[in-house]
Structure formats: C-alpha cells, structure tokens
Motif scaffolding. Structure first.
Motif, short mmCIF file in Angstrom:
data_model
loop_
_atom_site.label_atom_id
_atom_site.label_comp_id
_atom_site.label_asym_id
_atom_site.label_seq_id
_atom_site.Cartn_x
_atom_site.Cartn_y
_atom_site.Cartn_z
N MET A 49 12.45 11.64 -1.65
CA MET A 49 11.24 11.05 -2.24
C MET A 49 10.38 10.44 -1.16
SD MET A 49 12.29 8.95 -5.59
CE MET A 49 10.99 9.23 -6.73
N LYS A 50 9.08 10.39 -1.43
CA LYS A 50 8.17 9.71 -0.51
C LYS A 50 8.12 8.24 -0.94
CE LYS A 50 4.55 10.24 2.52
NZ LYS A 50 5.08 9.31 3.48
N VAL A 51 8.54 7.35 -0.06
CA VAL A 51 8.73 5.94 -0.42
C VAL A 51 7.89 5.03 0.49
CG1 VAL A 51 10.41 4.09 -0.79
CG2 VAL A 51 11.13 6.47 -1.04
N LEU A 52 7.21 4.05 -0.14
CA LEU A 52 6.53 3.01 0.62
C LEU A 52 7.36 1.73 0.54
CD1 LEU A 52 4.04 1.78 2.10
CD2 LEU A 52 3.20 1.14 -0.18
N VAL A 53 7.68 1.16 1.69
CA VAL A 53 8.29 -0.17 1.73
C VAL A 53 7.24 -1.11 2.29
CG1 VAL A 53 10.16 -1.61 2.58
CG2 VAL A 53 10.58 0.81 2.09
N THR A 54 6.96 -2.18 1.54
CA THR A 54 5.89 -3.08 1.96
C THR A 54 6.29 -4.52 1.64
OG1 THR A 54 3.50 -3.49 1.80
CG2 THR A 54 4.60 -2.84 -0.24
N ALA A 55 5.77 -5.48 2.42
CA ALA A 55 6.21 -6.85 2.20
C ALA A 55 5.12 -7.85 2.57
CB ALA A 55 7.46 -7.15 3.01
N ALA A 56 5.18 -8.99 1.86
CA ALA A 56 4.34 -10.16 2.17
C ALA A 56 5.20 -11.14 2.93
CB ALA A 56 3.84 -10.78 0.87
#
Ligand SMILES: Cc1cc2nc3c(=O)[nH]c(=O)nc-3n(C[C@H](O)[C@H](O)[C@H](O)COP(=O)(O)O)c2cc1C
Length: 161
Positions: free
Chosen positions: A1-8
């Motif tokens: 799968m194409k996955v975005l991991v993002t964080a504040a």
C-alpha cells in the motif's frame, strides 16, 4: 500500500517516532512517505495515513488538529491510524488516555495508541520549562522503541494489501 506517515511535533521527539513507524512499515513491504503535518496539502496519493501528535496540556498540538480539519473528508475515505506521544517517567504519566475522540470520529480511524514521550529541558522554551518544573515532569527520553516496532508491525499487517 502507498502509506503517508505524518506527525505534529514541537521539539522533534514525536517526529522521530513517526519516522521510525515509517521505516517499520517500509520494512513490512509498504511504499511509505514521511512528512511533517505542516508540509501535507493533500493525501489523495495515499491508500493509508498514519497520523501522530505530541500531547501538550492534555491535547494534541494545534497543527495536528488543523491537519484533521483541513483534510477530514480525504482522511475518512482512507485507512487511518493515529498515535499520540507524551507520557513521561517510569511508569509513564499521565496514565489516562488523551481524549482525541473528535479526531477518531472525523478520520474514521481504525485505531489509536499512546507512546511514552521525551522531555529534553534544553529544548524547552522558558514558559514550557516553568510549566514542566511546576508539574514536576520527569526529564529524560522515555520513548519505547519496542512498543513502536510492535504497533508498526500490527498496523502493517492490518493494512489491506
Ligand atoms: C509544557 C509541557 C506540557 C506537557 N503536557 C503533557 C500532557 O498533558 N500529557 C502528556 O502525556 N505529556 C505532556 N508533555 C510531554 C510531551 O508530550 C513530551 O515531552 C513529548 O515527547 C514532546 O513531543 P515533541 O518533542 O514531539 O514536541 C508535556 C510537556 C511539556 C514540556
């Protein structure tokens, strides 16, 4: 799968957790990008999104909530997992879960977990240092990399192939 991991992240420790999650998901065979929440304009290129935020005063960072407000409908149409990072000490405190029920609802997230955080007093602004001192917040790096690896493997397996 194409996955975005993002964080504040205010002082970088949550961003490091997010980058580690991204690495574990890639090791599990997913096609993974990591970006700061401030750098994400859309998520249409991704099948799944992992979104995290540091906890300050019992809440996510504003940039985390803003991300959900900006991209809510796009997020709800994808597989989403959430994590928070914050509790400090051994055992990590506070022990009660941060209330992110509104984020859970808007994103239709499949899960949420809380990881212990890291407090480096040299990185704190003056006002933060005063709050941390008043709360007797334990100083140190309490991040649990084994827990991060376990959760990453768990969500990697849950992601539709
Ligand atoms: C002023 C201040 C308030 C905080 N409040 C909380 C809190 O309410 N709950 C919590 O779990 N952690 C709290 N923390 C701990 C942070 O969430 C922790 O240090 C986290 O790892 C910081 O992430 P960052 O480096 O990505 O900003 C607080 C830390 C500071 C300095």
């Amino acid at each position: 799968m194409k996955v975005l991991v993002t964080a504040a992240s205010r002082h970088g420790s949550t961003a490091e957790i997010a980058r580690t999650v991204a690495r574990h998901l890639a090791d599990a065979g997913h096609d993974v990008d990591y970006r700061r929440v401030e750098d994400v304009d859309e998520v249409t290129a991704f099948d799944a999104v992992v979104l995290g935020s540091a906890i300050y005063a019992g809440r996510w960072l504003k940039s985390g909530y803003d991300f959900v407000e900006r991209l809510g409908p796009e997020l709800a149409a994808r597989e989403v997992w959430l994590f928070s990072s914050g509790p400090l000490g051994d055992p990590p405190m506070p022990s009660e879960d941060v209330d992110i029920s509104s984020v859970m609802v808007t994103t239709a997230a499949r899960g949420h977990t809380v990881f212990p955080g890291c407090l480096d007093k040299h990185k704190l602004a003056y006002a933060e240092r005063a709050v941390a001192r008043a709360l007797h917040a334990p100083v140190g790096d309490f991040r649990d990399w084994d827990a991060v690896a376990r959760w990453s493997r768990h969500i990697a397996a849950e992601m539709s192939s």
